[in-house]
Design a protein around this motif. Structure first.
Motif, PDB file in Angstrom:
ATOM      1  N   GLU A 281     112.049  79.170  76.957  1.00  0.00           N
ATOM      2  CA  GLU A 281     112.996  78.108  76.601  1.00  0.00           C
ATOM      3  C   GLU A 281     112.852  76.911  77.541  1.00  0.00           C
ATOM      4  O   GLU A 281     112.968  75.749  77.128  1.00  0.00           O
ATOM      5  CB  GLU A 281     114.429  78.647  76.660  1.00  0.00           C
ATOM      6  N   GLU A 282     112.580  77.188  78.813  1.00  0.00           N
ATOM      7  CA  GLU A 282     112.409  76.116  79.787  1.00  0.00           C
ATOM      8  C   GLU A 282     111.069  75.422  79.611  1.00  0.00           C
ATOM      9  O   GLU A 282     110.959  74.199  79.797  1.00  0.00           O
ATOM     10  CB  GLU A 282     112.549  76.686  81.193  1.00  0.00           C
ATOM     11  N   THR A 283     110.047  76.191  79.259  1.00  0.00           N
ATOM     12  CA  THR A 283     108.749  75.589  78.971  1.00  0.00           C
ATOM     13  C   THR A 283     108.877  74.567  77.849  1.00  0.00           C
ATOM     14  O   THR A 283     108.341  73.454  77.934  1.00  0.00           O
ATOM     15  CB  THR A 283     107.724  76.665  78.587  1.00  0.00           C
ATOM     16  N   LEU A 284     109.581  74.944  76.800  1.00  0.00           N
ATOM     17  CA  LEU A 284     109.753  74.032  75.671  1.00  0.00           C
ATOM     18  C   LEU A 284     110.529  72.791  76.097  1.00  0.00           C
ATOM     19  O   LEU A 284     110.177  71.663  75.720  1.00  0.00           O
ATOM     20  CB  LEU A 284     110.471  74.741  74.522  1.00  0.00           C
ATOM     21  N   GLN A 285     111.570  72.969  76.906  1.00  0.00           N
ATOM     22  CA  GLN A 285     112.350  71.821  77.363  1.00  0.00           C
ATOM     23  C   GLN A 285     111.509  70.921  78.267  1.00  0.00           C
ATOM     24  O   GLN A 285     111.607  69.691  78.189  1.00  0.00           O
ATOM     25  CB  GLN A 285     113.599  72.288  78.106  1.00  0.00           C
ATOM     26  N   ALA A 286     110.669  71.519  79.103  1.00  0.00           N
ATOM     27  CA  ALA A 286     109.791  70.726  79.956  1.00  0.00           C
ATOM     28  C   ALA A 286     108.837  69.894  79.100  1.00  0.00           C
ATOM     29  O   ALA A 286     108.583  68.716  79.398  1.00  0.00           O
ATOM     30  CB  ALA A 286     109.013  71.628  80.897  1.00  0.00           C
ATOM     31  N   HIS A 287     108.299  70.478  78.048  1.00  0.00           N
ATOM     32  CA  HIS A 287     107.424  69.753  77.120  1.00  0.00           C
ATOM     33  C   HIS A 287     108.168  68.563  76.503  1.00  0.00           C
ATOM     34  O   HIS A 287     107.607  67.462  76.390  1.00  0.00           O
ATOM     35  CB  HIS A 287     106.944  70.716  76.035  1.00  0.00           C
ATOM     36  N   ILE A 288     109.413  68.787  76.131  1.00  0.00           N
ATOM     37  CA  ILE A 288     110.227  67.699  75.569  1.00  0.00           C
ATOM     38  C   ILE A 288     110.477  66.624  76.631  1.00  0.00           C
ATOM     39  O   ILE A 288     110.363  65.424  76.360  1.00  0.00           O
ATOM     40  CB  ILE A 288     111.549  68.263  75.021  1.00  0.00           C
ATOM     41  N   ASP A 289     110.814  67.050  77.851  1.00  0.00           N
ATOM     42  CA  ASP A 289     111.034  66.106  78.949  1.00  0.00           C
ATOM     43  C   ASP A 289     109.797  65.238  79.185  1.00  0.00           C
ATOM     44  O   ASP A 289     109.907  64.051  79.512  1.00  0.00           O
ATOM     45  CB  ASP A 289     111.360  66.851  80.237  1.00  0.00           C
ATOM     46  N   LEU A 290     108.638  65.843  79.055  1.00  0.00           N
ATOM     47  CA  LEU A 290     107.377  65.141  79.296  1.00  0.00           C
ATOM     48  C   LEU A 290     107.003  64.207  78.150  1.00  0.00           C
ATOM     49  O   LEU A 290     106.054  63.442  78.265  1.00  0.00           O
ATOM     50  CB  LEU A 290     106.247  66.160  79.501  1.00  0.00           C
ATOM     51  N   ARG A 291     107.744  64.306  77.063  1.00  0.00           N
ATOM     52  CA  ARG A 291     107.450  63.545  75.844  1.00  0.00           C
ATOM     53  C   ARG A 291     106.082  63.937  75.294  1.00  0.00           C
ATOM     54  O   ARG A 291     105.256  63.112  74.929  1.00  0.00           O
ATOM     55  CB  ARG A 291     107.531  62.039  76.111  1.00  0.00           C
ATOM     56  N   GLY A 292     105.865  65.250  75.242  1.00  0.00           N
ATOM     57  CA  GLY A 292     104.618  65.761  74.711  1.00  0.00           C
ATOM     58  C   GLY A 292     104.611  65.776  73.192  1.00  0.00           C
ATOM     59  O   GLY A 292     105.648  65.979  72.557  1.00  0.00           O
ATOM     60  N   LYS A 293     103.438  65.568  72.618  1.00  0.00           N
ATOM     61  CA  LYS A 293     103.282  65.621  71.161  1.00  0.00           C
ATOM     62  C   LYS A 293     102.919  67.041  70.708  1.00  0.00           C
ATOM     63  O   LYS A 293     103.534  67.578  69.797  1.00  0.00           O
ATOM     64  CB  LYS A 293     102.217  64.620  70.720  1.00  0.00           C
ATOM     65  N   TRP A 294     101.903  67.629  71.336  1.00  0.00           N
ATOM     66  CA  TRP A 294     101.496  69.006  71.041  1.00  0.00           C
ATOM     67  C   TRP A 294     101.616  69.843  72.302  1.00  0.00           C
ATOM     68  O   TRP A 294     101.302  69.374  73.402  1.00  0.00           O
ATOM     69  CB  TRP A 294     100.055  69.054  70.532  1.00  0.00           C
ATOM     70  N   LEU A 295     102.042  71.073  72.119  1.00  0.00           N
ATOM     71  CA  LEU A 295     102.194  72.021  73.219  1.00  0.00           C
ATOM     72  C   LEU A 295     101.141  73.112  73.112  1.00  0.00           C
ATOM     73  O   LEU A 295     101.008  73.761  72.070  1.00  0.00           O
ATOM     74  CB  LEU A 295     103.596  72.637  73.181  1.00  0.00           C
ATOM     75  N   LEU A 296     100.380  73.305  74.193  1.00  0.00           N
ATOM     76  CA  LEU A 296      99.415  74.403  74.274  1.00  0.00           C
ATOM     77  C   LEU A 296      99.870  75.350  75.377  1.00  0.00           C
ATOM     78  O   LEU A 296      99.774  75.027  76.569  1.00  0.00           O
ATOM     79  CB  LEU A 296      98.006  73.866  74.572  1.00  0.00           C
ATOM     80  N   PRO A 297     100.403  76.526  75.031  1.00  0.00           N
ATOM     81  CA  PRO A 297     100.876  77.477  76.048  1.00  0.00           C
ATOM     82  C   PRO A 297      99.705  78.124  76.781  1.00  0.00           C
ATOM     83  O   PRO A 297      98.768  78.643  76.157  1.00  0.00           O
ATOM     84  CB  PRO A 297     101.651  78.519  75.234  1.00  0.00           C
ATOM     85  N   ILE A 298      99.745  78.098  78.123  1.00  0.00           N
ATOM     86  CA  ILE A 298      98.710  78.732  78.940  1.00  0.00           C
ATOM     87  C   ILE A 298      99.391  79.683  79.930  1.00  0.00           C
ATOM     88  O   ILE A 298     100.562  79.967  79.812  1.00  0.00           O
ATOM     89  CB  ILE A 298      97.835  77.690  79.671  1.00  0.00           C
ATOM     90  N   HIS A 299      98.603  80.215  80.893  1.00  0.00           N
ATOM     91  CA  HIS A 299      99.131  81.168  81.881  1.00  0.00           C
ATOM     92  C   HIS A 299      99.565  82.464  81.191  1.00  0.00           C
ATOM     93  O   HIS A 299     100.566  83.077  81.539  1.00  0.00           O
ATOM     94  CB  HIS A 299     100.309  80.541  82.648  1.00  0.00           C
ATOM     95  N   ASN A 300      98.789  82.893  80.219  1.00  0.00           N
ATOM     96  CA  ASN A 300      99.121  84.081  79.422  1.00  0.00           C
ATOM     97  C   ASN A 300      97.848  84.652  78.826  1.00  0.00           C
ATOM     98  O   ASN A 300      96.790  84.030  78.845  1.00  0.00           O
ATOM     99  CB  ASN A 300     100.115  83.706  78.313  1.00  0.00           C
ATOM    100  N   GLY A 301      97.951  85.889  78.312  1.00  0.00           N
ATOM    101  CA  GLY A 301      96.863  86.469  77.541  1.00  0.00           C
ATOM    102  C   GLY A 301      95.660  86.956  78.334  1.00  0.00           C
ATOM    103  O   GLY A 301      94.676  87.373  77.729  1.00  0.00           O
ATOM    104  N   THR A 302      95.725  86.927  79.679  1.00  0.00           N
ATOM    105  CA  THR A 302      94.551  87.317  80.465  1.00  0.00           C
ATOM    106  C   THR A 302      94.861  88.329  81.554  1.00  0.00           C
ATOM    107  O   THR A 302      94.069  89.238  81.798  1.00  0.00           O
ATOM    108  CB  THR A 302      93.889  86.070  81.098  1.00  0.00           C
ATOM    109  N   PHE A 303      95.990  88.181  82.254  1.00  0.00           N
ATOM    110  CA  PHE A 303      96.349  89.090  83.352  1.00  0.00           C
ATOM    111  C   PHE A 303      97.765  89.629  83.160  1.00  0.00           C
ATOM    112  O   PHE A 303      98.633  88.947  82.614  1.00  0.00           O
ATOM    113  CB  PHE A 303      96.285  88.352  84.698  1.00  0.00           C
ATOM    114  N   ASP A 304      97.995  90.829  83.669  1.00  0.00           N
ATOM    115  CA  ASP A 304      99.321  91.455  83.671  1.00  0.00           C
ATOM    116  C   ASP A 304     100.004  91.102  84.986  1.00  0.00           C
ATOM    117  O   ASP A 304      99.741  91.723  86.022  1.00  0.00           O
ATOM    118  CB  ASP A 304      99.167  92.968  83.515  1.00  0.00           C
TER     119      ASP A 304
END
Length: 365
Positions: free
Chosen positions: A279-302
């Motif tokens: 939820e905070e990631t999405l709000q940060a994207h909005i704060d940044l005035r981003g057009k597209w969001l690419l989620p990273i820091h996932n899918g590789t390590f536990d």
């Protein structure tokens, strides 16, 4: 790396002229609230992480990876990005290649026999990469700074951009000092027609037992083209950060961004100050005035207590509910920044019905 990495020598003393230095260490804008429990709480958390992990923090099936060849990279359109894994992203801008937080090791750890193991191999090896114009580092944690990868990249990379202090580590490892430029928050460097601005983040640093916060951490603004150039590109790379009002300040100064590469994973309610919930990631994207969001820091390590696919489930459900454009390419899949595609829900195919149930639960929250 060897066992001595746990007592890895500290970098040189913090750059004391930096306003981020207080008491001989780097600090965040917002002081961290002191939690109760101290050492006992930390030891309990470490025990639970090591010996009492919940189910499905590691995928049962294979993560889909689209292999990349050097020829494909050279033929790719300009302004294309490729996820390599975790927070490692390969960008093609102005005809040159740039890497963020390159980690190619099997484990995000000082040891290659212990610690979080990769879920998948990188889409291309370091040896097969074309010459790299620049490597962009956010901070010195093991899942973002891989010593072996840095040394293997050194000969084929023109320069390394780091926050203050982090570059001292590279130089100590043998990277020529002339190739390393260290920046404080809000300082910038232009290379190959691309401007890089080290911007604030809310995190911490350290690689051993005695070097906490001896190096700075940062997010990065990446700008190709003049500020008033309507055809220029604006990319934001978050590195690691808790949610804070710095995102809004960055968005006001440098936004809007064509795409934001945002930390979405390895979060927990027990460490809200240094990592964001979706939820905070999405709000940060909005704060940044981003057009597209690419989620990273996932899918590789536990690296946390949540299921490995939960970050994807939650962030895609949240983005859909708020009408935010989000893209989830496979590892190695090209994404053109000027014409992004939504990608696919590839994580649902890895663990079958178990992953699908998780996605449905996230959508109902």
């Amino acid at each position: 790396m060897t066992a001595c990495a746990l007592i890895e020598p500290s970098p040189t003393a913090p750059h004391h002229a930096s306003p981020q230095v207080q008491g001989g260490k780097y600090r965040n804008f917002t002081p961290q609230e002191q939690s109760t429990g101290g050492l006992i709480k930390s030891l309990r958390l470490a025990w639970k992480f090591a010996f009492d992990k919940p189910a499905h923090t590691v995928p049962e099936g294979d993560i889909p990876v689209l292999p990349i060849t050097r020829a494909q990279l050279l033929a790719a359109p300009d302004a294309t990005v490729f996820r390599m894994g975790h927070s490692t992203v390969l960008l093609k801008l102005n005809g040159a290649f740039w890497l963020t937080d390159p980690v190619f090791a099997d484990r995000a750890s000082p040891f290659q026999w212990l610690g979080p193991k990769r879920f998948h191999q990188p889409p291309i090896s370091i040896e097969d990469l074309p010459p790299i114009k620049g490597v962009i580092l956010s901070h010195d944690h093991y899942d973002h700074l891989d010593e072996d990868a840095i040394l293997r990249l050194a000969a084929k990379t023109e320069f390394f951009l780091t926050p203050l202090g982090a570059g001292d580590r590279l130089i100590a490892w043998g990277v020529p000092a002339r190739k390393v430029q260290q920046l404080d928050w809000w300082q910038s460097a232009t290379r190959g027609g691309v401007e890089f601005v080290a911007t604030p983040a809310q995190h911490f640093s350290g690689r051993g037992l005695r070097d906490g916060n001896q190096t700075l951490w940062a997010s990065w603004v990446i700008r190709s083209g003049a500020k008033d150039d309507i055809d220029g590109l604006r990319i934001f790379f978050s590195g690691d950060s808790g949610y804070f009002d710095g995102f809004k300040a960055i968005g006001e100064k440098y936004g809007p961004f064509d795409i934001t590469l945002m930390e979405t994973g390895a979060y927990d309610k027990q460490w809200p100050y240094v990592h964001m919930q979706p939820e905070e990631t999405l709000q940060a994207h909005i704060d940044l005035r981003g057009k597209w969001l690419l989620p990273i820091h996932n899918g590789t390590f536990d690296l946390a207590m949540h299921t490995w696919h939960e970050p994807f489930d939650r962030i895609t459900a949240l983005a859909k509910a708020q009408g935010i454009a989000i893209t989830t390419p496979r590892m190695g899949e090209p994404l053109e920044v000027r014409q992004p595609h939504v990608g696919s829900a590839w994580w649902l195919t890895v663990d079958g019905q178990q992953a699908l149930a998780g996605a449905q639960a996230a959508a109902q929250r």
